[in-house]
Design an enzyme around this catalytic site. Structure first.
Site, PDB file in Angstrom:
ATOM      1  N   LYS A   1       3.355  -3.751  10.504  1.00  0.00           N
ATOM      2  CA  LYS A   1       2.500  -2.948   9.629  1.00  0.00           C
ATOM      3  C   LYS A   1       1.057  -3.189  10.037  1.00  0.00           C
ATOM      4  CE  LYS A   1       1.602  -4.082   5.084  1.00  0.00           C
ATOM      5  NZ  LYS A   1       0.123  -4.134   5.020  1.00  0.00           N
TER       6      LYS A   1
ATOM      7  N   GLU B   1      -1.560   1.980  -1.267  1.00  0.00           N
ATOM      8  CA  GLU B   1      -1.934   0.894  -2.174  1.00  0.00           C
ATOM      9  C   GLU B   1      -3.080   1.298  -3.094  1.00  0.00           C
ATOM     10  OE1 GLU B   1      -2.267  -3.024  -0.495  1.00  0.00           O
ATOM     11  OE2 GLU B   1      -3.306  -3.814  -2.246  1.00  0.00           O
TER      12      GLU B   1
HETATM   13  N1  LIG Z   1      -0.798 -12.076  -4.765  1.00  0.00           N
HETATM   14  C1  LIG Z   1      -1.219 -10.924  -4.261  1.00  0.00           C
HETATM   15  N2  LIG Z   1      -0.730  -9.777  -4.765  1.00  0.00           N
HETATM   16  C2  LIG Z   1      -1.146  -8.580  -4.281  1.00  0.00           C
HETATM   17  O1  LIG Z   1      -0.631  -7.531  -4.742  1.00  0.00           O
HETATM   18  C3  LIG Z   1      -2.120  -8.569  -3.258  1.00  0.00           C
HETATM   19  C4  LIG Z   1      -2.593  -9.798  -2.763  1.00  0.00           C
HETATM   20  N3  LIG Z   1      -2.140 -10.953  -3.288  1.00  0.00           N
HETATM   21  N4  LIG Z   1      -3.500  -9.859  -1.774  1.00  0.00           N
HETATM   22  C5  LIG Z   1      -3.851  -8.683  -1.041  1.00  0.00           C
HETATM   23  C6  LIG Z   1      -3.833  -7.496  -1.920  1.00  0.00           C
HETATM   24  C7  LIG Z   1      -4.970  -7.432  -2.917  1.00  0.00           C
HETATM   25  N5  LIG Z   1      -4.379  -6.694  -4.000  1.00  0.00           N
HETATM   26  C8  LIG Z   1      -5.067  -6.279  -5.130  1.00  0.00           C
HETATM   27  C9  LIG Z   1      -5.799  -7.191  -5.841  1.00  0.00           C
HETATM   28  C10 LIG Z   1      -6.516  -6.806  -6.952  1.00  0.00           C
HETATM   29  C11 LIG Z   1      -6.526  -5.498  -7.356  1.00  0.00           C
HETATM   30  C12 LIG Z   1      -7.348  -5.168  -8.553  1.00  0.00           C
HETATM   31  O2  LIG Z   1      -8.093  -5.987  -9.037  1.00  0.00           O
HETATM   32  N6  LIG Z   1      -7.274  -4.000  -9.066  1.00  0.00           N
HETATM   33  C13 LIG Z   1      -7.953  -3.729 -10.321  1.00  0.00           C
HETATM   34  C14 LIG Z   1      -8.791  -2.499 -10.210  1.00  0.00           C
HETATM   35  C15 LIG Z   1     -10.117  -2.790  -9.610  1.00  0.00           C
HETATM   36  C16 LIG Z   1     -11.035  -1.583  -9.479  1.00  0.00           C
HETATM   37  O3  LIG Z   1     -10.614  -0.454  -9.342  1.00  0.00           O
HETATM   38  O4  LIG Z   1     -12.232  -1.810  -9.499  1.00  0.00           O
HETATM   39  C17 LIG Z   1      -6.886  -3.640 -11.421  1.00  0.00           C
HETATM   40  O5  LIG Z   1      -7.243  -3.494 -12.559  1.00  0.00           O
HETATM   41  O6  LIG Z   1      -5.697  -3.794 -11.088  1.00  0.00           O
HETATM   42  C18 LIG Z   1      -5.790  -4.562  -6.654  1.00  0.00           C
HETATM   43  C19 LIG Z   1      -5.051  -4.963  -5.530  1.00  0.00           C
HETATM   44  C20 LIG Z   1      -3.022  -6.382  -3.701  1.00  0.00           C
HETATM   45  N7  LIG Z   1      -2.637  -7.391  -2.749  1.00  0.00           N
HETATM   46  C1  LIG Z   2       1.046  -6.025  -0.769  1.00  0.00           C
HETATM   47  C2  LIG Z   2       1.580  -5.686   0.566  1.00  0.00           C
HETATM   48  C3  LIG Z   2       1.667  -4.212   0.810  1.00  0.00           C
HETATM   49  C4  LIG Z   2       0.803  -6.375   1.644  1.00  0.00           C
HETATM   50  O1  LIG Z   2       0.161  -5.777   2.446  1.00  0.00           O
HETATM   51  C5  LIG Z   2       0.852  -7.845   1.718  1.00  0.00           C
HETATM   52  O2  LIG Z   2       1.672  -8.472   1.057  1.00  0.00           O
HETATM   53  O3  LIG Z   2       0.055  -8.389   2.471  1.00  0.00           O
END
Ligand SMILES: Nc1nc(=O)c2c([nH]1)NC[C@@H]1CN(c3ccc(C(=O)N[C@@H](CCC(=O)O)C(=O)O)cc3)CN21
Ligand SMILES: CC(C)C(=O)C(=O)O
Length: 342
Positions: free
Chosen positions: A171, A240
């Site tokens: 990926k 994502e």
């Molecule tokens: N443990 C873990 N789980 C994950 O799903 C993940 C990781 N690590 N590391 C890489 C990325 C980072 N990820 C993330 C982390 C945080 C948000 C997040 O804070 N989203 C906010 C919205 C923020 C905004 O739009 O400003 C939310 O409310 O979910 C989203 C994806 C998904 N991925």
């Molecule tokens: C959340 C998934 C799609 C990923 O890229 C990861 O685990 O690093």
């Protein structure tokens, strides 16, 4: 034939050195008639990390399987794994795909973000996941810095994932701008899973983990990126952190499956980070909104280890059933001998 013979010889030599480790017998003495035949068979000790093989193993998931799931409209299930046990349980649970994601940096290596993990670390973890995965289709995540410089660099890295990481596909993050790179890798016969929308390796440029495609313009960019990676040869694409409605439209416009994470129920499949969804983290840790916690592994592990600590301290553990017997005469004779020593 020559290769097969030399491989058997090599694995015999390895078994032999393991068999005789800690023994004072010379290696040649271990080469008895009774030993050789077992050496030539595939031996599985009771300590095998795989445990007892399943009576009716699941059919191997291939690119073809994924294509037919998509055609039938059956959701594709994907989860991350970062080592042998986490891959073993995901495979046993019937996951279609297992991803060695670069989220490994945070969930297994304790790093701040995914930009710190290096290629060799990813390969080590891919190998352990590959050993445990008998049926699921495996994907290795190219870490930041290992593919962006040129298509040739990316192909070299992808080849290392296949040859050394022992995964079946890779990926990489990015849309339109990565199309020539994706084309280079797929035309070499390595399946590529795309990743558009929120691309965590670019968090510094995105201003953090921000939801993507929240405006008409932003959503159009997500669609164009997804179409570009499809055109370049990706067999599927991760979407994502995009609004569910946007992800549903993108899914309809594509011929390849979309694997959503924080992208709603209109995708062709879903992926989650295993430690998140099993609840293998202490209370109070931040969880993205899209994560559903299906278990509480942390609490169960904590309970088990605390009980063990208490039982060792109180001498409840080990109990007689956890110990090995010795015959009375042998013991008496040993005690006599021991008393002579000091
Ligand atoms: N443990 C873990 N789980 C994950 O799903 C993940 C990781 N690590 N590391 C890489 C990325 C980072 N990820 C993330 C982390 C945080 C948000 C997040 O804070 N989203 C906010 C919205 C923020 C905004 O739009 O400003 C939310 O409310 O979910 C989203 C994806 C998904 N991925
Ligand atoms: C959340 C998934 C799609 C990923 O890229 C990861 O685990 O690093």
């Amino acid at each position: 034939m020559y290769l097969a013979t030399s491989l058997v010889a090599r694995s015999c030599a390895t078994s032999l050195s393991r068999c005789t480790a800690g023994s004072t017998r010379p290696l040649s003495a271990a080469l008895t008639k009774s030993f050789l035949p077992t050496c030539l068979q595939t031996r599985r000790s009771s300590h095998s990390p795989m445990g007892t093989p399943s009576a009716n193993p699941r059919k191997k998931v291939t690119i073809g399987t994924l294509r037919s799931l998509h055609k039938r409209g059956e959701p594709i299930t994907m989860i991350t794994a970062h080592d042998f046990p986490s891959a073993h349980v995901a495979d046993a649970a019937g996951m279609d795909m297992i991803l060695v994601g670069d989220s490994l940096a945070m969930v297994a290596l304790g790093m701040e973000d995914t930009s710190e993990v290096i290629l060799e670390e990813m390969l080590l973890h891919c190998r352990s996941v590959a050993r445990a995965t008998k049926a699921a289709f495996t994907v290795g995540d190219l870490p930041m810095g290992s593919y962006e410089i040129a298509p040739a660099q990316a192909l070299e890295t992808a080849i290392r994932f296949i040859k050394e990481g022992r995964v079946q596909s890779i990926k990489l993050e990015g849309g339109k701008e990565m199309a020539p790179t994706i084309e280079r890798i797929t035309t070499a016969g390595i399946p590529v899973l795309g990743h558009v929308g929120l691309t965590p390796q670019r968090q510094n440029a995105l201003g953090g983990f921000r939801v993507q495609g929240k405006t008409s313009l932003g959503a159009t960019k997500v669609l164009e990126d997804a179409l570009a990676v499809q055109e370049a040869g990706c067999f599927a694409v991760v979407l994502e952190a995009v609004p569910a409605e946007v992800a549903a439209v993108v899914t309809q416009k594509l011929d390849i499956p979309t694997i959503g994470i924080g992208a709603g129920n209109g995708c062709s499949g879903q992926v989650l980070v295993q430690v998140d969804m099993t609840g293998n983290f202490p209370p109070g840790r931040f969880l993205p909104k899209f994560v559903k916690k299906y278990g509480d592994v942390w609490t169960e592990s904590l309970r088990a280890i605390e009980t063990y600590r208490d039982e060792v301290k109180s001498r409840q553990y080990p109990a007689p059933e956890h110990t090995y017997p010795i015959q009375r005469e042998e013991l008496e004779s040993f005690v006599k001998a021991a008393n002579k020593v000091i």
